[in-house]
Design a protein around this motif. Structure first.
Motif, PDB file in Angstrom:
ATOM      1  N   ASN A 189      -3.670  10.439   2.321  1.00 48.82           N
ATOM      2  CA  ASN A 189      -3.599   9.655   1.084  1.00 48.82           C
ATOM      3  C   ASN A 189      -2.237   8.998   0.873  1.00 48.82           C
ATOM      4  N   ASP A 190      -1.224   9.488   1.570  1.00 46.21           N
ATOM      5  CA  ASP A 190       0.124   8.938   1.426  1.00 46.21           C
ATOM      6  C   ASP A 190       0.376   7.748   2.360  1.00 46.21           C
ATOM      7  N   TYR A 191      -0.474   7.563   3.364  1.00 46.56           N
ATOM      8  CA  TYR A 191      -0.180   6.579   4.410  1.00 46.56           C
ATOM      9  C   TYR A 191       0.009   5.169   3.857  1.00 46.56           C
ATOM     10  N   LYS A 192      -0.887   4.742   2.981  1.00 45.19           N
ATOM     11  CA  LYS A 192      -0.826   3.374   2.457  1.00 45.19           C
ATOM     12  C   LYS A 192       0.501   3.103   1.757  1.00 45.19           C
ATOM     13  N   GLY A 193       0.890   4.004   0.855  1.00 44.14           N
ATOM     14  CA  GLY A 193       2.135   3.825   0.129  1.00 44.14           C
ATOM     15  C   GLY A 193       3.353   3.924   1.024  1.00 44.14           C
ATOM     16  N   LEU A 194       3.327   4.839   1.981  1.00 45.04           N
ATOM     17  CA  LEU A 194       4.467   4.995   2.897  1.00 45.04           C
ATOM     18  C   LEU A 194       4.647   3.777   3.788  1.00 45.04           C
ATOM     19  N   VAL A 195       3.544   3.214   4.254  1.00 47.44           N
ATOM     20  CA  VAL A 195       3.634   2.012   5.083  1.00 47.44           C
ATOM     21  C   VAL A 195       4.208   0.854   4.271  1.00 47.44           C
ATOM     22  N   GLU A 196       3.740   0.704   3.035  1.00 50.51           N
ATOM     23  CA  GLU A 196       4.274  -0.346   2.159  1.00 50.51           C
ATOM     24  C   GLU A 196       5.770  -0.134   1.913  1.00 50.51           C
ATOM     25  N   LEU A 197       6.163   1.112   1.665  1.00 52.04           N
ATOM     26  CA  LEU A 197       7.572   1.437   1.438  1.00 52.04           C
ATOM     27  C   LEU A 197       8.409   1.103   2.671  1.00 52.04           C
ATOM     28  N   ALA A 198       7.957   1.533   3.827  1.00 55.78           N
ATOM     29  CA  ALA A 198       8.692   1.275   5.067  1.00 55.78           C
ATOM     30  C   ALA A 198       8.812  -0.215   5.338  1.00 55.78           C
TER      31      ALA A 198
END
Length: 240
Positions: A150-159
């Protein structure tokens, strides 16, 4: 009589054409592939996939690779096996009539390297998890903690937001998940951390910090604070 002669000429012409096509097809089937052109995309600086790896995968599809009769080449099988590889995001294989086999490869693009307990893996720009490679180590942001799907989408956007900005790219050293919906950022130029909170409104939070960094951090010889809270849209809260 004249009509019969015309019909005879047409019949002979068709017979000759059929023979020529059959001969050409037979000749084509007996021909071998004489060149394999491997086009691997290295535009993003990743080297997970090498020509040697591509050769080994294609050989699984055809044991007689690369000396294959053209009639036996199955480009679908080749594409299928290439696309199954962890580090390939897209493969296109096609054969030309002149005996040249083309293999076009696009590699996965990692944006984060995750440390989760004893596990380590990459998250790609397509939010896919891929394993570490023995062939190549990507220079990407490090993230640790109990990170889940569930964290992947936000982490990719952050990165991606960090990587696309010169200041943030050279400043942010890593990401940590402290607890559910709570993330912090580590910086290279000081003994402080950034409390990011949830992976929402990321552009606003990062833009606020950039302004704060330019107006305050860069102009201060000593930073008396250990933590800057970016959770709020309109302000940054500093804590000693």
């Amino acid at each position: 009589m004249k009509r019969k002669w015309i019909l005879l000429k047409i019949t002979l012409l068709l017979a000759g054409l059929i023979f020529l096509l059959a001969f050409t097809n037979k000749k084509y089937q007996l021909r071998e592939v004489h060149t394999v052109k491997k086009m691997i995309d290295y535009a993003h600086g990743n080297h997970f996939v090498t020509e040697k790896i591509v050769d080994s995968i294609l050989k699984k599809a055809h044991p007689d690779y690369p000396h294959m009769q053209m009639k036996r080449v199955n480009t679908r099988d080749m594409e299928y096996l290439l696309n199954k590889d962890d580090y390939i995001s897209y493969a296109n294989v096609y054969l030309e009539n002149d005996g040249v086999l083309h293999a076009e490869i696009k590699q996965q693009i990692p944006v984060l390297r995750v440390h989760k307990g004893e596990e380590e893996y990459y998250i790609t720009d397509r939010k896919k998890r891929i394993p570490l490679s023995k062939e190549f180590s990507a220079k990407v942001l490090i993230a640790d903690g109990e990170i889940d799907l569930n964290d992947y989408k936000g982490l990719v956007e952050l990165a991606q937001n960090i990587n696309e900005d010169n200041l943030l790219k050279n400043l942010i050293a890593g990401i940590r998940k402290e607890r559910e919906n709570s993330f912090i950022l580590f910086v290279d130029d000081g003994d402080y951390i950034l409390e990011l909170g949830e992976l929402e409104n990321l552009k606003t939070k990062l833009e606020n910090f950039k302004v704060f960094h330019t107006e305050y951090v860069q102009k201060s010889a000593d930073i008396p604070y250990k933590k800057f809270n970016l959770r709020f849209n309109n302000q940054i809260v500093a804590t000693k």
